[in-house]
Design a protein around this motif. Structure first.
Motif, PDB file in Angstrom:
ATOM      1  N   ARG A  13       0.836  -1.207   0.000  1.00 17.75           N
ATOM      2  CA  ARG A  13       0.000   0.000   0.000  1.00 17.75           C
ATOM      3  C   ARG A  13       0.867   1.251   0.000  1.00 17.75           C
ATOM      4  O   ARG A  13       0.541   2.231  -0.660  1.00 17.75           O
ATOM      5  CB  ARG A  13      -0.954  -0.025   1.187  1.00 17.75           C
ATOM      6  CG  ARG A  13      -2.060  -1.074   1.031  1.00 17.75           C
ATOM      7  CD  ARG A  13      -3.112  -0.971   2.107  1.00 17.75           C
ATOM      8  NE  ARG A  13      -2.619  -1.267   3.439  1.00 17.75           N
ATOM      9  CZ  ARG A  13      -2.618  -2.463   4.001  1.00 17.75           C
ATOM     10  NH1 ARG A  13      -3.111  -3.483   3.352  1.00 17.75           N
ATOM     11  NH2 ARG A  13      -2.154  -2.639   5.210  1.00 17.75           N
ATOM     12  N   SER A  14       1.974   1.226   0.724  1.00 21.85           N
ATOM     13  CA  SER A  14       2.890   2.367   0.746  1.00 21.85           C
ATOM     14  C   SER A  14       3.501   2.594  -0.632  1.00 21.85           C
ATOM     15  O   SER A  14       3.586   3.727  -1.107  1.00 21.85           O
ATOM     16  CB  SER A  14       3.986   2.120   1.784  1.00 21.85           C
ATOM     17  OG  SER A  14       4.867   3.212   1.820  1.00 21.85           O
ATOM     18  N   LEU A  15       3.921   1.519  -1.281  1.00 18.91           N
ATOM     19  CA  LEU A  15       4.487   1.624  -2.615  1.00 18.91           C
ATOM     20  C   LEU A  15       3.443   2.130  -3.611  1.00 18.91           C
ATOM     21  O   LEU A  15       3.746   2.974  -4.460  1.00 18.91           O
ATOM     22  CB  LEU A  15       5.040   0.270  -3.065  1.00 18.91           C
ATOM     23  CG  LEU A  15       5.732   0.247  -4.419  1.00 18.91           C
ATOM     24  CD1 LEU A  15       6.912   1.219  -4.457  1.00 18.91           C
ATOM     25  CD2 LEU A  15       6.212  -1.162  -4.726  1.00 18.91           C
ATOM     26  N   ALA A  16       2.216   1.654  -3.495  1.00 14.51           N
ATOM     27  CA  ALA A  16       1.144   2.118  -4.383  1.00 14.51           C
ATOM     28  C   ALA A  16       0.906   3.617  -4.205  1.00 14.51           C
ATOM     29  O   ALA A  16       0.725   4.343  -5.191  1.00 14.51           O
ATOM     30  CB  ALA A  16      -0.141   1.340  -4.115  1.00 14.51           C
ATOM     31  N   GLY A  53       4.275   5.085  10.036  1.00 16.36           N
ATOM     32  CA  GLY A  53       5.563   5.759   9.916  1.00 16.36           C
ATOM     33  C   GLY A  53       5.431   7.266  10.002  1.00 16.36           C
ATOM     34  O   GLY A  53       4.338   7.827   9.948  1.00 16.36           O
ATOM     35  N   ALA A  54       6.561   7.901  10.130  1.00 20.83           N
ATOM     36  CA  ALA A  54       6.576   9.350  10.277  1.00 20.83           C
ATOM     37  C   ALA A  54       6.197  10.072   8.983  1.00 20.83           C
ATOM     38  O   ALA A  54       5.694  11.187   9.022  1.00 20.83           O
ATOM     39  CB  ALA A  54       7.963   9.802  10.739  1.00 20.83           C
ATOM     40  N   GLU A  94      11.306   9.633  12.710  1.00 22.02           N
ATOM     41  CA  GLU A  94      11.241   8.178  12.761  1.00 22.02           C
ATOM     42  C   GLU A  94      12.057   7.708  13.964  1.00 22.02           C
ATOM     43  O   GLU A  94      13.116   8.257  14.263  1.00 22.02           O
ATOM     44  CB  GLU A  94      11.804   7.584  11.471  1.00 22.02           C
ATOM     45  CG  GLU A  94      11.639   6.113  11.347  1.00 22.02           C
ATOM     46  CD  GLU A  94      10.190   5.665  11.183  1.00 22.02           C
ATOM     47  OE1 GLU A  94       9.900   4.532  11.588  1.00 22.02           O
ATOM     48  OE2 GLU A  94       9.362   6.426  10.669  1.00 22.02           O
ATOM     49  N   ASP A  95      11.556   6.722  14.661  1.00 23.69           N
ATOM     50  CA  ASP A  95      12.244   6.194  15.843  1.00 23.69           C
ATOM     51  C   ASP A  95      13.273   5.145  15.411  1.00 23.69           C
ATOM     52  O   ASP A  95      12.925   3.997  15.136  1.00 23.69           O
ATOM     53  CB  ASP A  95      11.222   5.584  16.801  1.00 23.69           C
ATOM     54  CG  ASP A  95      11.847   5.146  18.105  1.00 23.69           C
ATOM     55  OD1 ASP A  95      12.901   5.709  18.479  1.00 23.69           O
ATOM     56  OD2 ASP A  95      11.286   4.243  18.746  1.00 23.69           O
ATOM     57  N   THR A  96      14.526   5.567  15.309  1.00 22.86           N
ATOM     58  CA  THR A  96      15.605   4.668  14.924  1.00 22.86           C
ATOM     59  C   THR A  96      16.913   5.141  15.548  1.00 22.86           C
ATOM     60  O   THR A  96      17.060   6.315  15.871  1.00 22.86           O
ATOM     61  CB  THR A  96      15.741   4.583  13.384  1.00 22.86           C
ATOM     62  OG1 THR A  96      16.815   3.721  13.046  1.00 22.86           O
ATOM     63  CG2 THR A  96      15.981   5.932  12.763  1.00 22.86           C
ATOM     64  N   ALA A  97      17.835   4.225  15.706  1.00 21.70           N
ATOM     65  CA  ALA A  97      19.122   4.561  16.317  1.00 21.70           C
ATOM     66  C   ALA A  97      20.043   5.293  15.345  1.00 21.70           C
ATOM     67  O   ALA A  97      20.995   5.934  15.758  1.00 21.70           O
ATOM     68  CB  ALA A  97      19.806   3.286  16.816  1.00 21.70           C
TER      69      ALA A  97
END
Length: 167
Positions: A13-16, A53-54, A94-97
């Protein structure tokens, strides 16, 4: 990722949504007229990719802005669309290191909502009140996508080189 029977995954769905955004952006504004329900549907849509996602809300706001660049679409903006455009917007990381990854996956909408509101106000001056202008903390969505693709290419190239060097 979960999939409902006969449904698609969140990544599909995100890619679409990205493909639709790319197609809409590639068309000149005069070739983008849509029925008013489409504008309302863009702001009312739930689930992935809009709420995941953000960048989900940034994708929504960018698509709406591209559609509102067509004067007939801006003139047909319903009260719900005007209310959406009147929001102050959001800024989400986005929550990432990884700091670079967090930067490239962040989402920001305040400037997009303001631009969309200006396009509607051009066609319907009394439809809504404009928000004050604020600068973005991150690049636009297309630039973030390009930088993320470059980052991925660099990582893959470095990994391939290291693998060939040590084998």
């Amino acid at each position: 990722e979960s999939r409902a029977p006969g449904g698609s995954t969140e990544s599909h769905r995100s890619l679409a949504a990205q493909i639709i955004l790319d197609v809409v952006a590639a068309c000149p504004p005069e070739e983008r007229p849509v029925a008013p329900w489409v504008l309302k549907g863009v702001i009312k849509a739930k689930g992935a990719p809009w709420q995941s996602g953000a960048q989900g809300e940034e994708v929504r706001a960018t698509l709406l802005l591209q559609l509102l660049r067509t004067p007939s679409n801006a003139a047909a903006a319903c009260p719900e669309v005007c209310q959406y455009l009147s929001q102050p917007g959001l800024k989400r990381k986005e929550d990432t290191a990884w700091p670079l990854k967090a930067y490239l996956l962040s989402g920001e909408t305040h400037d997009l909502l303001r631009k969309g509101a200006r396009l509607v106000a051009k066609q319907r001056p009394d439809a809504l009140e404009l928000q004050s202008r604020r600068e973005r903390d991150t690049p636009s969505l297309p630039i973030k996508r390009d930088l993320r693709n470059l980052w991925t290419t660099v990582l893959l190239s470095a990994g391939w080189s290291a693998m060939r060097h040590f084998s």
